[in-house]
Design a protein around this motif. Structure first.
Motif, PDB file in Angstrom:
ATOM      1  N   LEU A  55      66.840  -5.445 -55.431  1.00  0.00           N
ATOM      2  CA  LEU A  55      66.949  -4.458 -54.590  1.00  0.00           C
ATOM      3  C   LEU A  55      66.518  -2.973 -54.297  1.00  0.00           C
ATOM      4  O   LEU A  55      66.706  -2.398 -56.019  1.00  0.00           O
ATOM      5  N   MET A  56      65.355  -2.747 -54.179  1.00  0.00           N
ATOM      6  CA  MET A  56      64.899  -1.013 -54.357  1.00  0.00           C
ATOM      7  C   MET A  56      65.884  -0.209 -53.417  1.00  0.00           C
ATOM      8  O   MET A  56      65.884  -1.218 -52.002  1.00  0.00           O
ATOM      9  N   THR A  57      65.837   0.948 -53.498  1.00  0.00           N
ATOM     10  CA  THR A  57      66.518   1.582 -53.657  1.00  0.00           C
ATOM     11  C   THR A  57      66.054   3.114 -53.433  1.00  0.00           C
ATOM     12  O   THR A  57      64.705   2.841 -54.049  1.00  0.00           O
ATOM     13  N   ARG A  58      66.228   4.143 -52.945  1.00  0.00           N
ATOM     14  CA  ARG A  58      65.802   5.772 -52.731  1.00  0.00           C
ATOM     15  C   ARG A  58      65.592   6.266 -54.143  1.00  0.00           C
ATOM     16  O   ARG A  58      65.034   6.673 -54.859  1.00  0.00           O
TER      17      ARG A  58
ATOM     18  N   GLU B 173      62.227   5.149 -55.919  1.00  0.00           N
ATOM     19  CA  GLU B 173      60.940   6.246 -55.698  1.00  0.00           C
ATOM     20  C   GLU B 173      60.114   6.669 -56.670  1.00  0.00           C
ATOM     21  O   GLU B 173      59.111   6.581 -57.043  1.00  0.00           O
ATOM     22  N   ALA B 174      60.725   7.625 -57.253  1.00  0.00           N
ATOM     23  CA  ALA B 174      59.611   8.121 -58.627  1.00  0.00           C
ATOM     24  C   ALA B 174      58.908   6.434 -59.338  1.00  0.00           C
ATOM     25  O   ALA B 174      57.502   7.054 -60.308  1.00  0.00           O
ATOM     26  N   VAL B 175      60.250   5.873 -60.242  1.00  0.00           N
ATOM     27  CA  VAL B 175      59.136   4.761 -61.318  1.00  0.00           C
ATOM     28  C   VAL B 175      57.847   3.536 -60.028  1.00  0.00           C
ATOM     29  O   VAL B 175      57.669   3.337 -60.420  1.00  0.00           O
ATOM     30  N   VAL B 176      58.789   3.634 -58.468  1.00  0.00           N
ATOM     31  CA  VAL B 176      57.602   2.798 -58.110  1.00  0.00           C
ATOM     32  C   VAL B 176      56.282   3.176 -57.790  1.00  0.00           C
ATOM     33  O   VAL B 176      55.519   3.236 -57.403  1.00  0.00           O
ATOM     34  N   LEU B 177      56.529   4.648 -57.731  1.00  0.00           N
ATOM     35  CA  LEU B 177      55.814   5.595 -57.748  1.00  0.00           C
ATOM     36  C   LEU B 177      54.663   5.201 -58.985  1.00  0.00           C
ATOM     37  O   LEU B 177      53.347   5.673 -59.111  1.00  0.00           O
ATOM     38  N   ASP B 178      55.223   5.430 -59.571  1.00  0.00           N
ATOM     39  CA  ASP B 178      54.310   5.193 -60.920  1.00  0.00           C
ATOM     40  C   ASP B 178      53.704   3.862 -61.529  1.00  0.00           C
ATOM     41  O   ASP B 178      52.611   4.101 -61.490  1.00  0.00           O
TER      42      ASP B 178
ATOM     43  N   TRP C 291      57.562   3.971 -46.551  1.00  0.00           N
ATOM     44  CA  TRP C 291      58.247   2.567 -46.853  1.00  0.00           C
ATOM     45  C   TRP C 291      60.161   2.401 -47.176  1.00  0.00           C
ATOM     46  O   TRP C 291      60.513   1.713 -47.058  1.00  0.00           O
ATOM     47  N   ILE C 292      60.145   3.417 -47.730  1.00  0.00           N
ATOM     48  CA  ILE C 292      62.161   3.264 -48.691  1.00  0.00           C
ATOM     49  C   ILE C 292      63.125   4.024 -47.077  1.00  0.00           C
ATOM     50  O   ILE C 292      63.521   2.601 -47.134  1.00  0.00           O
ATOM     51  N   SER C 293      62.226   4.116 -46.403  1.00  0.00           N
ATOM     52  CA  SER C 293      63.369   4.667 -45.422  1.00  0.00           C
ATOM     53  C   SER C 293      63.009   3.872 -44.339  1.00  0.00           C
ATOM     54  O   SER C 293      64.180   3.195 -44.108  1.00  0.00           O
ATOM     55  N   GLU C 294      62.516   2.627 -44.424  1.00  0.00           N
ATOM     56  CA  GLU C 294      62.201   1.144 -43.820  1.00  0.00           C
ATOM     57  C   GLU C 294      63.537   0.473 -44.087  1.00  0.00           C
ATOM     58  O   GLU C 294      63.882  -0.248 -43.367  1.00  0.00           O
ATOM     59  N   ILE C 295      63.189   0.240 -45.796  1.00  0.00           N
ATOM     60  CA  ILE C 295      64.818  -0.391 -46.643  1.00  0.00           C
ATOM     61  C   ILE C 295      65.721   0.325 -45.188  1.00  0.00           C
ATOM     62  O   ILE C 295      65.905  -0.458 -45.447  1.00  0.00           O
ATOM     63  N   GLU C 296      66.044   1.128 -45.495  1.00  0.00           N
ATOM     64  CA  GLU C 296      66.979   1.791 -44.861  1.00  0.00           C
ATOM     65  C   GLU C 296      67.376   1.668 -43.479  1.00  0.00           C
ATOM     66  O   GLU C 296      68.358   1.096 -43.424  1.00  0.00           O
ATOM     67  N   ARG C 297      66.340   1.328 -43.237  1.00  0.00           N
ATOM     68  CA  ARG C 297      65.900   0.876 -41.151  1.00  0.00           C
ATOM     69  C   ARG C 297      67.005  -0.553 -41.825  1.00  0.00           C
ATOM     70  O   ARG C 297      67.363  -1.304 -40.547  1.00  0.00           O
ATOM     71  N   GLY C 298      66.744  -1.319 -42.853  1.00  0.00           N
ATOM     72  CA  GLY C 298      67.005  -2.468 -42.516  1.00  0.00           C
ATOM     73  C   GLY C 298      65.197  -3.359 -41.810  1.00  0.00           C
ATOM     74  O   GLY C 298      65.658  -4.487 -41.925  1.00  0.00           O
ATOM     75  N   ALA C 299      63.624  -2.886 -41.906  1.00  0.00           N
ATOM     76  CA  ALA C 299      62.873  -3.567 -40.991  1.00  0.00           C
ATOM     77  C   ALA C 299      62.193  -4.055 -42.685  1.00  0.00           C
ATOM     78  O   ALA C 299      61.931  -4.967 -42.482  1.00  0.00           O
ATOM     79  N   PHE C 300      62.640  -3.476 -44.209  1.00  0.00           N
ATOM     80  CA  PHE C 300      61.640  -4.642 -44.526  1.00  0.00           C
ATOM     81  C   PHE C 300      63.077  -4.633 -46.176  1.00  0.00           C
ATOM     82  O   PHE C 300      64.010  -3.569 -46.066  1.00  0.00           O
ATOM     83  N   THR C 301      62.777  -5.245 -46.944  1.00  0.00           N
ATOM     84  CA  THR C 301      63.632  -5.881 -48.182  1.00  0.00           C
ATOM     85  C   THR C 301      63.190  -5.784 -49.489  1.00  0.00           C
ATOM     86  O   THR C 301      61.580  -6.923 -48.844  1.00  0.00           O
ATOM     87  N   SER C 302      63.074  -5.079 -50.278  1.00  0.00           N
ATOM     88  CA  SER C 302      62.041  -4.895 -51.696  1.00  0.00           C
ATOM     89  C   SER C 302      62.765  -5.706 -52.633  1.00  0.00           C
ATOM     90  O   SER C 302      63.958  -4.805 -52.349  1.00  0.00           O
ATOM     91  N   LEU C 303      62.342  -6.247 -53.567  1.00  0.00           N
ATOM     92  CA  LEU C 303      62.338  -6.363 -54.731  1.00  0.00           C
ATOM     93  C   LEU C 303      61.920  -6.212 -55.664  1.00  0.00           C
ATOM     94  O   LEU C 303      60.670  -6.490 -55.823  1.00  0.00           O
ATOM     95  N   LEU C 304      61.889  -5.502 -56.694  1.00  0.00           N
ATOM     96  CA  LEU C 304      61.452  -5.456 -57.931  1.00  0.00           C
ATOM     97  C   LEU C 304      61.499  -6.016 -59.060  1.00  0.00           C
ATOM     98  O   LEU C 304      62.625  -6.416 -59.597  1.00  0.00           O
ATOM     99  N   ALA C 305      60.938  -6.541 -59.757  1.00  0.00           N
ATOM    100  CA  ALA C 305      60.813  -7.064 -61.229  1.00  0.00           C
ATOM    101  C   ALA C 305      60.675  -5.660 -61.551  1.00  0.00           C
ATOM    102  O   ALA C 305      60.183  -5.274 -62.874  1.00  0.00           O
ATOM    103  N   ILE C 306      61.668  -5.599 -62.887  1.00  0.00           N
ATOM    104  CA  ILE C 306      62.213  -4.731 -63.393  1.00  0.00           C
ATOM    105  C   ILE C 306      62.063  -5.519 -65.301  1.00  0.00           C
ATOM    106  O   ILE C 306      62.841  -6.755 -65.219  1.00  0.00           O
ATOM    107  N   ASP C 307      61.241  -5.260 -66.387  1.00  0.00           N
ATOM    108  CA  ASP C 307      60.625  -5.779 -67.937  1.00  0.00           C
ATOM    109  C   ASP C 307      61.284  -4.918 -68.828  1.00  0.00           C
ATOM    110  O   ASP C 307      60.108  -3.571 -68.824  1.00  0.00           O
ATOM    111  N   ASN C 308      62.136  -4.509 -68.874  1.00  0.00           N
ATOM    112  CA  ASN C 308      62.712  -3.812 -70.244  1.00  0.00           C
ATOM    113  C   ASN C 308      62.577  -1.770 -69.398  1.00  0.00           C
ATOM    114  O   ASN C 308      62.217  -0.990 -70.005  1.00  0.00           O
TER     115      ASN C 308
END
Length: 197
Positions: A22-25, A28-33, A59-76
């Motif tokens: 799950l993506m969280t606040r 923010e920096a790694v998702v912006l990159d 976008w992250i505020s929407e996640i925190e509000r519960g309107a979005f659920t975002s998943l990140l795929a992490i490789d190394n």
């Protein structure tokens, strides 16, 4: 979110094993990159430009509000994909969710988009949604083929719907999927947990 569908999870892909979480606040920096390395054209099907810090923060505020659920795929340790389920229970379409997905250019065609799609789809099932939609520019043939392989079908073509940074207009295709029908089919075949895992 049900216990049955908890994160982080791991998926095998042609790029190797990836972590999906799950993506969280804190991301923010790694998702912006990640977003800033995407071709601009890939961002056109998203309602807003996520490579802009203020848009990402919203976008992250929407996640925190519960309107979005975002998943990140992490490789190394690197974000290589993001899948988002957008759902507004207070709208006229509380039974409908929208999937938004972007994958790093250097790992496309290696199963990361499919893994993210399946996990996002499973979130929709566990949320009890009845229908899903996804949209993209018409030239994103690989993405269209991926969603069609998951049972999505074209429902609309929006001509000249988005305008890129150079002022060129692009068509958007909208694909839809009857999630409730799919869930019923799984149960009929005796595999109700096949996607939810």
């Amino acid at each position: 979110m049900s216990e049955q569908h908890s994160f982080p999870r791991h998926a095998r892909t042609d790029a190797g094993e990836i972590e999906i979480r799950l993506m969280t606040r804190a991301d923010e920096a790694v998702v912006l990159d990640f977003a800033r390395k995407l071709p601009t054209h890939d961002l056109l099907f998203l309602p807003r430009n996520i490579s802009e810090p203020k848009v990402l923060s919203a976008w992250i505020s929407e996640i925190e509000r519960g309107a979005f659920t975002s998943l990140l795929a992490i490789d190394n340790g690197r974000v290589v994909g993001c899948g988002t389920l957008v759902h507004d229970p207070h709208s006229w379409s509380p039974h409908v969710g929208e999937i938004r997905m972007v994958v790093s250019l250097d790992v496309r065609g290696q199963g990361i988009g499919r893994a993210l799609s399946l996990e996002t789809f499973a979130l929709a099932l566990s949320a009890g949604l009845e229908k899903l939609s996804v949209q993209m520019t018409v030239d994103q043939q690989a993405a269209i083929a991926l969603f069609e392989s998951l049972g999505f079908k074209a429902e609309a073509l929006l001509r000249d719907h988005v305008c890129d940074v150079d002022g060129k207009k692009h068509d958007i295709v909208v694909l839809g999927h009857n999630v409730a029908q799919f869930g019923a089919q799984l149960e009929a075949y005796g595999v109700p947990g096949a996607v939810q895992r």
